[in-house]
Design a protein around this motif. Sequence first.
Motif, PDB file in Angstrom:
ATOM      1  N   LEU A  65       0.852  -1.182   0.000  1.00  0.00           N
ATOM      2  CA  LEU A  65       0.000   0.000   0.000  1.00  0.00           C
ATOM      3  C   LEU A  65       0.896   1.243   0.000  1.00  0.00           C
ATOM      4  O   LEU A  65       1.849   1.333   0.764  1.00  0.00           O
ATOM      5  CB  LEU A  65      -0.876  -0.046   1.263  1.00  0.00           C
ATOM      6  CG  LEU A  65      -2.032   0.932   1.413  1.00  0.00           C
ATOM      7  CD1 LEU A  65      -3.092   0.309   2.320  1.00  0.00           C
ATOM      8  CD2 LEU A  65      -1.571   2.244   2.011  1.00  0.00           C
ATOM      9  N   GLN A  66       0.611   2.219  -0.870  1.00  0.00           N
ATOM     10  CA  GLN A  66       1.485   3.377  -1.021  1.00  0.00           C
ATOM     11  C   GLN A  66       0.714   4.679  -0.826  1.00  0.00           C
ATOM     12  O   GLN A  66      -0.463   4.785  -1.171  1.00  0.00           O
ATOM     13  CB  GLN A  66       2.147   3.359  -2.399  1.00  0.00           C
ATOM     14  CG  GLN A  66       3.072   2.166  -2.608  1.00  0.00           C
ATOM     15  CD  GLN A  66       3.700   2.178  -3.978  1.00  0.00           C
ATOM     16  OE1 GLN A  66       4.303   3.169  -4.381  1.00  0.00           O
ATOM     17  NE2 GLN A  66       3.565   1.083  -4.694  1.00  0.00           N
ATOM     18  N   ALA A  67       1.424   5.645  -0.258  1.00  0.00           N
ATOM     19  CA  ALA A  67       0.788   6.912   0.092  1.00  0.00           C
ATOM     20  C   ALA A  67       0.190   7.627  -1.115  1.00  0.00           C
ATOM     21  O   ALA A  67      -0.855   8.265  -1.005  1.00  0.00           O
ATOM     22  CB  ALA A  67       1.802   7.813   0.800  1.00  0.00           C
ATOM     23  N   HIS A  68       0.840   7.532  -2.280  1.00  0.00           N
ATOM     24  CA  HIS A  68       0.303   8.266  -3.428  1.00  0.00           C
ATOM     25  C   HIS A  68      -0.963   7.626  -3.990  1.00  0.00           C
ATOM     26  O   HIS A  68      -1.587   8.178  -4.893  1.00  0.00           O
ATOM     27  CB  HIS A  68       1.368   8.444  -4.517  1.00  0.00           C
ATOM     28  CG  HIS A  68       1.732   7.192  -5.256  1.00  0.00           C
ATOM     29  ND1 HIS A  68       2.761   6.375  -4.860  1.00  0.00           N
ATOM     30  CD2 HIS A  68       1.213   6.620  -6.370  1.00  0.00           C
ATOM     31  CE1 HIS A  68       2.862   5.359  -5.698  1.00  0.00           C
ATOM     32  NE2 HIS A  68       1.936   5.482  -6.624  1.00  0.00           N
ATOM     33  N   HIS A  69      -1.342   6.472  -3.427  1.00  0.00           N
ATOM     34  CA  HIS A  69      -2.628   5.867  -3.797  1.00  0.00           C
ATOM     35  C   HIS A  69      -3.777   6.399  -2.933  1.00  0.00           C
ATOM     36  O   HIS A  69      -4.935   6.045  -3.166  1.00  0.00           O
ATOM     37  CB  HIS A  69      -2.567   4.342  -3.636  1.00  0.00           C
ATOM     38  CG  HIS A  69      -1.609   3.678  -4.571  1.00  0.00           C
ATOM     39  ND1 HIS A  69      -0.970   2.493  -4.272  1.00  0.00           N
ATOM     40  CD2 HIS A  69      -1.173   4.041  -5.800  1.00  0.00           C
ATOM     41  CE1 HIS A  69      -0.181   2.143  -5.273  1.00  0.00           C
ATOM     42  NE2 HIS A  69      -0.288   3.069  -6.209  1.00  0.00           N
ATOM     43  N   MET A  70      -3.470   7.212  -1.932  1.00  0.00           N
ATOM     44  CA  MET A  70      -4.475   7.608  -0.949  1.00  0.00           C
ATOM     45  C   MET A  70      -5.514   8.591  -1.483  1.00  0.00           C
ATOM     46  O   MET A  70      -6.602   8.707  -0.923  1.00  0.00           O
ATOM     47  CB  MET A  70      -3.784   8.209   0.269  1.00  0.00           C
ATOM     48  CG  MET A  70      -3.157   7.186   1.212  1.00  0.00           C
ATOM     49  SD  MET A  70      -4.394   6.325   2.223  1.00  0.00           S
ATOM     50  CE  MET A  70      -4.713   7.571   3.481  1.00  0.00           C
ATOM     51  N   SER A  71      -5.210   9.293  -2.561  1.00  0.00           N
ATOM     52  CA  SER A  71      -6.129  10.336  -3.023  1.00  0.00           C
ATOM     53  C   SER A  71      -7.523   9.792  -3.323  1.00  0.00           C
ATOM     54  O   SER A  71      -8.534  10.373  -2.912  1.00  0.00           O
ATOM     55  CB  SER A  71      -5.561  11.043  -4.261  1.00  0.00           C
ATOM     56  OG  SER A  71      -4.444  11.830  -3.915  1.00  0.00           O
ATOM     57  N   GLU A  72      -7.583   8.667  -4.035  1.00  0.00           N
ATOM     58  CA  GLU A  72      -8.888   8.088  -4.355  1.00  0.00           C
ATOM     59  C   GLU A  72      -9.616   7.666  -3.079  1.00  0.00           C
ATOM     60  O   GLU A  72     -10.836   7.842  -2.955  1.00  0.00           O
ATOM     61  CB  GLU A  72      -8.717   6.878  -5.280  1.00  0.00           C
ATOM     62  CG  GLU A  72     -10.036   6.233  -5.682  1.00  0.00           C
ATOM     63  CD  GLU A  72      -9.860   4.962  -6.499  1.00  0.00           C
ATOM     64  OE1 GLU A  72     -10.898   4.340  -6.846  1.00  0.00           O
ATOM     65  OE2 GLU A  72      -8.705   4.585  -6.780  1.00  0.00           O
ATOM     66  N   ALA A  73      -8.868   7.103  -2.127  1.00  0.00           N
ATOM     67  CA  ALA A  73      -9.477   6.652  -0.877  1.00  0.00           C
ATOM     68  C   ALA A  73      -9.990   7.835  -0.053  1.00  0.00           C
ATOM     69  O   ALA A  73     -11.057   7.759   0.573  1.00  0.00           O
ATOM     70  CB  ALA A  73      -8.460   5.841  -0.077  1.00  0.00           C
ATOM     71  N   ILE A  74      -9.243   8.936  -0.042  1.00  0.00           N
ATOM     72  CA  ILE A  74      -9.688  10.129   0.681  1.00  0.00           C
ATOM     73  C   ILE A  74     -10.971  10.666   0.057  1.00  0.00           C
ATOM     74  O   ILE A  74     -11.941  10.995   0.760  1.00  0.00           O
ATOM     75  CB  ILE A  74      -8.581  11.201   0.675  1.00  0.00           C
ATOM     76  CG1 ILE A  74      -7.382  10.722   1.491  1.00  0.00           C
ATOM     77  CG2 ILE A  74      -9.108  12.528   1.224  1.00  0.00           C
ATOM     78  CD1 ILE A  74      -6.128  11.552   1.282  1.00  0.00           C
ATOM     79  N   TYR A  75     -10.988  10.759  -1.265  1.00  0.00           N
ATOM     80  CA  TYR A  75     -12.200  11.184  -1.980  1.00  0.00           C
ATOM     81  C   TYR A  75     -13.385  10.305  -1.581  1.00  0.00           C
ATOM     82  O   TYR A  75     -14.510  10.787  -1.372  1.00  0.00           O
ATOM     83  CB  TYR A  75     -11.938  11.096  -3.482  1.00  0.00           C
ATOM     84  CG  TYR A  75     -13.121  11.418  -4.360  1.00  0.00           C
ATOM     85  CD1 TYR A  75     -13.443  12.733  -4.670  1.00  0.00           C
ATOM     86  CD2 TYR A  75     -13.912  10.408  -4.884  1.00  0.00           C
ATOM     87  CE1 TYR A  75     -14.526  13.035  -5.481  1.00  0.00           C
ATOM     88  CE2 TYR A  75     -14.996  10.688  -5.701  1.00  0.00           C
ATOM     89  CZ  TYR A  75     -15.305  12.000  -5.997  1.00  0.00           C
ATOM     90  OH  TYR A  75     -16.388  12.298  -6.787  1.00  0.00           O
ATOM     91  N   HIS A  76     -13.115   9.009  -1.440  1.00  0.00           N
ATOM     92  CA  HIS A  76     -14.147   8.034  -1.079  1.00  0.00           C
ATOM     93  C   HIS A  76     -14.715   8.330   0.307  1.00  0.00           C
ATOM     94  O   HIS A  76     -15.935   8.391   0.498  1.00  0.00           O
ATOM     95  CB  HIS A  76     -13.516   6.636  -1.123  1.00  0.00           C
ATOM     96  CG  HIS A  76     -14.434   5.510  -0.794  1.00  0.00           C
ATOM     97  ND1 HIS A  76     -15.329   4.984  -1.698  1.00  0.00           N
ATOM     98  CD2 HIS A  76     -14.577   4.778   0.343  1.00  0.00           C
ATOM     99  CE1 HIS A  76     -15.986   3.990  -1.146  1.00  0.00           C
ATOM    100  NE2 HIS A  76     -15.551   3.846   0.092  1.00  0.00           N
ATOM    101  N   VAL A  77     -13.840   8.525   1.312  1.00  0.00           N
ATOM    102  CA  VAL A  77     -14.337   8.645   2.690  1.00  0.00           C
ATOM    103  C   VAL A  77     -14.913  10.028   2.993  1.00  0.00           C
ATOM    104  O   VAL A  77     -15.867  10.129   3.780  1.00  0.00           O
ATOM    105  CB  VAL A  77     -13.261   8.276   3.730  1.00  0.00           C
ATOM    106  CG1 VAL A  77     -12.814   6.836   3.545  1.00  0.00           C
ATOM    107  CG2 VAL A  77     -12.068   9.214   3.695  1.00  0.00           C
ATOM    108  N   VAL A  78     -14.383  11.099   2.393  1.00  0.00           N
ATOM    109  CA  VAL A  78     -14.943  12.412   2.705  1.00  0.00           C
ATOM    110  C   VAL A  78     -16.303  12.616   2.064  1.00  0.00           C
ATOM    111  O   VAL A  78     -17.030  13.533   2.449  1.00  0.00           O
ATOM    112  CB  VAL A  78     -13.987  13.576   2.302  1.00  0.00           C
ATOM    113  CG1 VAL A  78     -12.687  13.488   3.054  1.00  0.00           C
ATOM    114  CG2 VAL A  78     -13.783  13.619   0.795  1.00  0.00           C
ATOM    115  N   ASN A  79     -16.654  11.756   1.142  1.00  0.00           N
ATOM    116  CA  ASN A  79     -17.995  11.810   0.543  1.00  0.00           C
ATOM    117  C   ASN A  79     -18.956  10.854   1.232  1.00  0.00           C
ATOM    118  O   ASN A  79     -20.011  10.514   0.680  1.00  0.00           O
ATOM    119  CB  ASN A  79     -17.914  11.537  -0.942  1.00  0.00           C
ATOM    120  CG  ASN A  79     -17.412  12.747  -1.699  1.00  0.00           C
ATOM    121  OD1 ASN A  79     -18.114  13.750  -1.812  1.00  0.00           O
ATOM    122  ND2 ASN A  79     -16.182  12.673  -2.192  1.00  0.00           N
ATOM    123  N   GLY A  80     -18.571  10.407   2.431  1.00  0.00           N
ATOM    124  CA  GLY A  80     -19.500   9.643   3.264  1.00  0.00           C
ATOM    125  C   GLY A  80     -19.544   8.178   2.997  1.00  0.00           C
ATOM    126  O   GLY A  80     -20.429   7.478   3.500  1.00  0.00           O
TER     127      GLY A  80
END
Length: 495
Positions: free
Chosen positions: A476-491
């Motif tokens: 798992l790599q930090a630069h992959h986090m953007s999609e996951a952040i988008y996922h969680v901040v949208n509920g």
Amino acid sequence: MRQQVYHSPVYHSQSIQAWEQRWFAKQNSSYALMQQVAWMITQRLVPIFQQKQIKKIAVCCGQGNNAGDGYLTAKYLKQAGFNVEIYAAELGASKDLYSACQEAVAAEIKIHSGFEFQKTYDCYIDALFGIGLNRELSADWQQVIQSINVQSALKIAIDVPSGLQANSGQPLPCAIKADYTYSALGLKAGLFTGQGKEFAGQVDVISLIPTDTELEPIAKLSATTISLPQREAFGNKGSYGHVLIIGGHADMGGAVMMAAESAFSAGAGKVTIVCHEKHHTAILARSPNIMLRDINALTEAEIEQLLDHIDAVSFGMGLGRDTWSEQQFFKWFPKLNTTEHLHVVLDADALWFLAGHPELLKPDSYATPHPGEAAKLLNCSVKDIENDRLAAIHQLQEKYAGQWVLKGAGSLILEDQLWICTRGNAGMGTGGMGDVLAGMVASLKAQFSEQIHLHEIVTLHALAGDWLATKGIRGLQAHHMSEAIYHVVNGSHDE
């Protein structure tokens, strides 16, 4: 999991022990409480055992009252129809322990002296030590614990996994690796922070007596369902905050890029990076929506003008630690720490320079050290930090003021009070995750200011990591986090 109850209180082991003594001083029976704990644990275990087809159970009992819980749990499990045997140390002096042992004898449960297992079992129940363990285990007890850990069977801990320090989450030096821990009366901090998560498994609280006015929690568990305010239909990029990312030494451009991308993914309207110009082409090629300024070219007047249009700053990622870096720190930090309207996140190399030149931080500053950085800030060793993470984060705030995140398994967050993040996974132990968190904190504070708490942002970061980990934690790599952040901040996350 039951431990995820909204804002569950977490206690110090000494507070739990004092609470018990106050209960007993009111003429409540200590033995009756031991019976209730064992009975409630049994009620939790029966459906689990039925589902997992557990039939043969070994209950391992030590010499104190925790062992009494074990003897009585063995009795109740046998009454429920399970094949139960006890492996036990020599009884201690406790009257309640003796009575519990006698109940197990009366139930005709076979009791083995010592811990040489005579057969294999489907489940091992740990009732060796209670919450008062603060010394390093002897070689003999370490061997007992290791002999249980090597068994390929379900493992249950009563109260705290034996060998685990109840408040710090540190093994002494080894501990039972439980699948389930049943924490008597209240939750203990060591089950959630430090190495505690590795040993505690799924945690459930056995709550039996009413809290009194003298019982004070030392922390609360951060909730894992976080709802961000809805956006208004007429909003624009200026409505959602302008984040400034400052760092990016000539030799280190990736950190500011990851922080900026996470700021955008968390919903910031505008993001500007101030870094060495050699990174500008790479940043624009990857993220053309990021605005850029050359850190070497900005005049004092231009910095002042820039800060007037910024809502939150993340400072220190990839800044470096050489002479140039030091000059940049003293160029920016005094301004950031005195500009009233700014939310300021200090991470990485900004913390390294702060440690060398301690100053009090303004209230809306958010410092996010890992244990190594915390050790430098407090002029101690990493071992000192990990031996008492709760004390360490309070010492950081006492010395520097501001708000703090002590990163690591079971991250601690100290703002108005202490919080523990229960989410996150081992895959997040990789370079750049801290940069991502720094960008998220700046982004969400820029958007919502006091409407969102620091512990909620840390939990959203952990939830994003957990979403990525559903595909596997290795690699798992930090630069992959953007999609996951988008996922969680949208509920798109559940408690």
